[in-house]
Structures are given as C-alpha cells and as structure tokens.
Design a protein around this motif. Sequence first.
Motif, short mmCIF file in Angstrom:
data_model
loop_
_atom_site.label_atom_id
_atom_site.label_comp_id
_atom_site.label_asym_id
_atom_site.label_seq_id
_atom_site.Cartn_x
_atom_site.Cartn_y
_atom_site.Cartn_z
N ALA A 104 42.95 -42.51 -32.57
CA ALA A 104 42.90 -41.23 -32.49
C ALA A 104 42.46 -40.01 -33.46
CB ALA A 104 44.38 -40.42 -31.77
N CYS A 105 41.78 -38.53 -33.06
CA CYS A 105 41.88 -37.94 -34.57
C CYS A 105 42.87 -37.13 -34.79
CB CYS A 105 40.61 -36.73 -33.86
SG CYS A 105 40.03 -35.98 -35.10
N LYS A 106 43.35 -37.00 -35.70
CA LYS A 106 44.43 -36.33 -36.36
C LYS A 106 44.37 -34.77 -36.24
CE LYS A 106 47.06 -35.92 -40.39
NZ LYS A 106 47.45 -36.34 -42.13
N CYS A 152 34.85 -33.12 -34.52
CA CYS A 152 35.84 -32.87 -34.23
C CYS A 152 35.69 -31.18 -34.63
CB CYS A 152 36.49 -33.35 -35.99
SG CYS A 152 38.39 -32.81 -36.35
N TRP A 153 36.75 -30.62 -34.10
CA TRP A 153 36.80 -28.62 -34.34
C TRP A 153 38.21 -28.81 -34.05
CZ3 TRP A 153 40.89 -27.48 -30.35
CH2 TRP A 153 40.28 -28.99 -29.17
N LYS A 199 34.20 -26.49 -38.02
CA LYS A 199 33.79 -27.25 -37.06
C LYS A 199 32.92 -28.58 -37.28
CE LYS A 199 34.97 -23.49 -33.58
NZ LYS A 199 34.39 -22.59 -33.01
N ASN A 200 32.32 -28.98 -36.15
CA ASN A 200 31.53 -29.95 -36.37
C ASN A 200 32.02 -30.64 -37.82
OD1 ASN A 200 30.50 -29.17 -34.03
ND2 ASN A 200 29.04 -27.82 -35.41
N ARG A 201 32.85 -30.60 -38.14
CA ARG A 201 33.40 -32.45 -38.96
C ARG A 201 32.92 -33.96 -38.30
NH1 ARG A 201 35.22 -29.49 -43.61
NH2 ARG A 201 35.04 -31.95 -44.63
N VAL A 202 33.82 -34.34 -39.39
CA VAL A 202 34.18 -35.82 -38.79
C VAL A 202 35.48 -36.09 -38.40
CG1 VAL A 202 33.91 -38.19 -40.25
CG2 VAL A 202 31.51 -36.90 -40.52
N HIS A 203 35.30 -36.69 -37.99
CA HIS A 203 37.35 -36.69 -37.46
C HIS A 203 37.69 -37.55 -38.05
CE1 HIS A 203 36.43 -35.68 -33.20
NE2 HIS A 203 34.45 -36.17 -33.40
N GLU A 204 39.36 -37.30 -38.41
CA GLU A 204 39.75 -38.42 -39.30
C GLU A 204 40.77 -39.25 -38.60
OE1 GLU A 204 43.07 -37.89 -42.92
OE2 GLU A 204 41.99 -36.27 -42.22
N TRP A 205 40.28 -40.16 -38.21
CA TRP A 205 41.36 -41.37 -37.53
C TRP A 205 42.64 -41.97 -38.03
CZ3 TRP A 205 38.62 -40.71 -33.13
CH2 TRP A 205 37.45 -40.74 -33.47
#
Length: 335
Positions: free
Chosen positions: A80-82, A99-100, A107-113
């Motif tokens: 899950a994204c943080k 990622c928003w 916005k439009n960034r890589v997710h931090e899982w």
Amino acid sequence: MEGMRKMARYGFVFSGNPPRFYGTKVDLRKLRPMILKRIDNRAQSYPVRAMVPVANEVLQARNVLIHGVSTLLNFLPLMACKFCPEIYIGEQGHLIQTCWGYKHRAKNRVHEWIKGGLNDILVPVESFHLKYMFQSVIRHNERFDFDRIPAVVELCWQAGADLQDENLNSSSSNSEAASESVSVNENLSPEDLASIANNTLTAWEALRSGVEKLLLVYPVKVCKYCSEVHVGPSGHKARLCGVFTYESWKGAHFWVKANVDNLVPPKIVWRRRPHDPPVLVNERKEFYGRAPAVLDLCSKAGAIVPKKYNCMMKLQGLSGPANNRFFGITTEPNF
C-alpha cells in the motif's frame, strides 16, 4: 370547449395541447409536514418480504468475503502507498507515477510502498445506524446519538435481515471481523488455497449483485463531494463535509443517489500479466491491465476469473509498443 371556440374566433390558434395557466402558489412550509408524514407512513409497507432472503444472502456473502480475503493475505503479499490509497498485490510495488499524496507533495510521483492490510482491499464504508426504518432527518447536534456501522449492514437491516446471528459482525473494521477465525500459521496446499480463492471471488460477485438488487427497492444517498453514505430516503443534516477545509456550503452534504460502487468500492489496481516485466514501469502504463483488487488477489491464488473482466485485464494485450518491419518500412500498431 366553448372558451376555446371564442378564443379561436378572435384569432388565437392552438397547436397541440392548449396552454395551461397556473394562478395558485405553493407554500412549501405547509407541504413539508405532509411530506414527512408520508415518509413515516411509507415504512409500514417495509421491509419487502421478497427482499429479506436477498439481504440475508448479502450478509452471508460479506462474511465469507472478509474471512476469505483475510486468509489469502496470509499467503500473498499486499503493498500500500504511504501517501495515497493506491495498492498493489505483489512482492514489491510498481514504478507507475500515479501518486497524488498529501498536500505538500507533487502529483504524479512514484509511490512509497509499505505493507498493506485487509482494509486497504475492502474499504470500510460507514453510515448512521437508524433507530427505526425511514427515520426523520438526523440533525447536526444529534450526530453523536447514533452509532456508525457498515453501510451494507445498515442496508440489510432495513431490508429485514437478522443481525443477531453471531457470524454477522457489525464492526466498522473488517480486520476485527476476521481476526478471530483466521490463523496466521495455518498451512494450506495450493488446491485448498485455490478453493478458498474461488469461494471468495464468488462471495464478491454475490455481494455486489445482492446490493444492486437492494438498491432497486431501498433508497440510499451518497455525498457528491466526500463519499459519505446514508441509508434512507433523505440524507442527514450533520455538517461533516469538508470538515478540514472551509467550504461554501458550510459543511452540509450534497446528496445524490448512490450506486453499488459507493457501498462496495471495487478498488481498481494495476495487474501484472505473465508477459509483463517483473516491475511495472511508467512508460508502458497504457498497455497494462487493471482489475478490482479482490479479483486480482483471488486470481493470483488460483481462482478462475469471469470472462467479463478480460477486457479490463487486457489478457491478450501487449506489454509495450512493438515495431514491425515490412519491406524496410517500420509500422507501429495503432491502439
């Protein structure tokens, strides 16, 4: 007729229906008590007997779904994204830039899982538990006098389902409902895991189809701006919309008719196919398939996916752009 003939004599021509003139004004303050009384009398014809078995089946499917997903999560990883509600079923998250996250993050960034849980797949949707069916409007100062329970459970209760069964847990947290019957150290064979996945997927389909049937008979409202759900003919008056930001409507909800996705969110996720790269990248996201999180989880455990999801999952689609050369001419597929 005689009046119309006289008007036609002086040159008035009618095309189709004759015009109507309304000279009386309607006083809504006088009509309000009549409307509220009609709503109260409406409850006498509810619950509809034919819908009581449907409500019981929905509650049973909900319990099977919660326990099934909890069991599968002991054997399949969930990320899950943080910073946003995005989830991914796999050993490591994807690299798709969707990622928003929170307010100060671009916005439009890589997710931090991080490691996800049951509530990330089965999103809890709560509503006020009314003391009696088709209760009058709940005012803002009365919001603490009512319990909050899952909206599906409240809908089934109004439809005549029996909530006294010990297997029907009305807790708002799905993880609490499944913690007692799922053993973390339980060892299951691939055949047993596939059987649980098929039963879980069947319960998911039964839950959504049952809720859709109940919504044809019982009114449910959802806020257009904050996804608050209220089971009843009219929404409550608790001013909870936009509670963390100033809103022009002073926190009052804007109610519209609810659908199945408002009560049972599908939680669409990116799905990795066998011919996709080990980690999904952002440059090829137009070619990747998507699916509801429950369906993706069950399919990875060995469940048979219904054919109606093949188009969404893009089973036969390419994993990226492909160039074909014919007689020295390069052509690209047009999607």
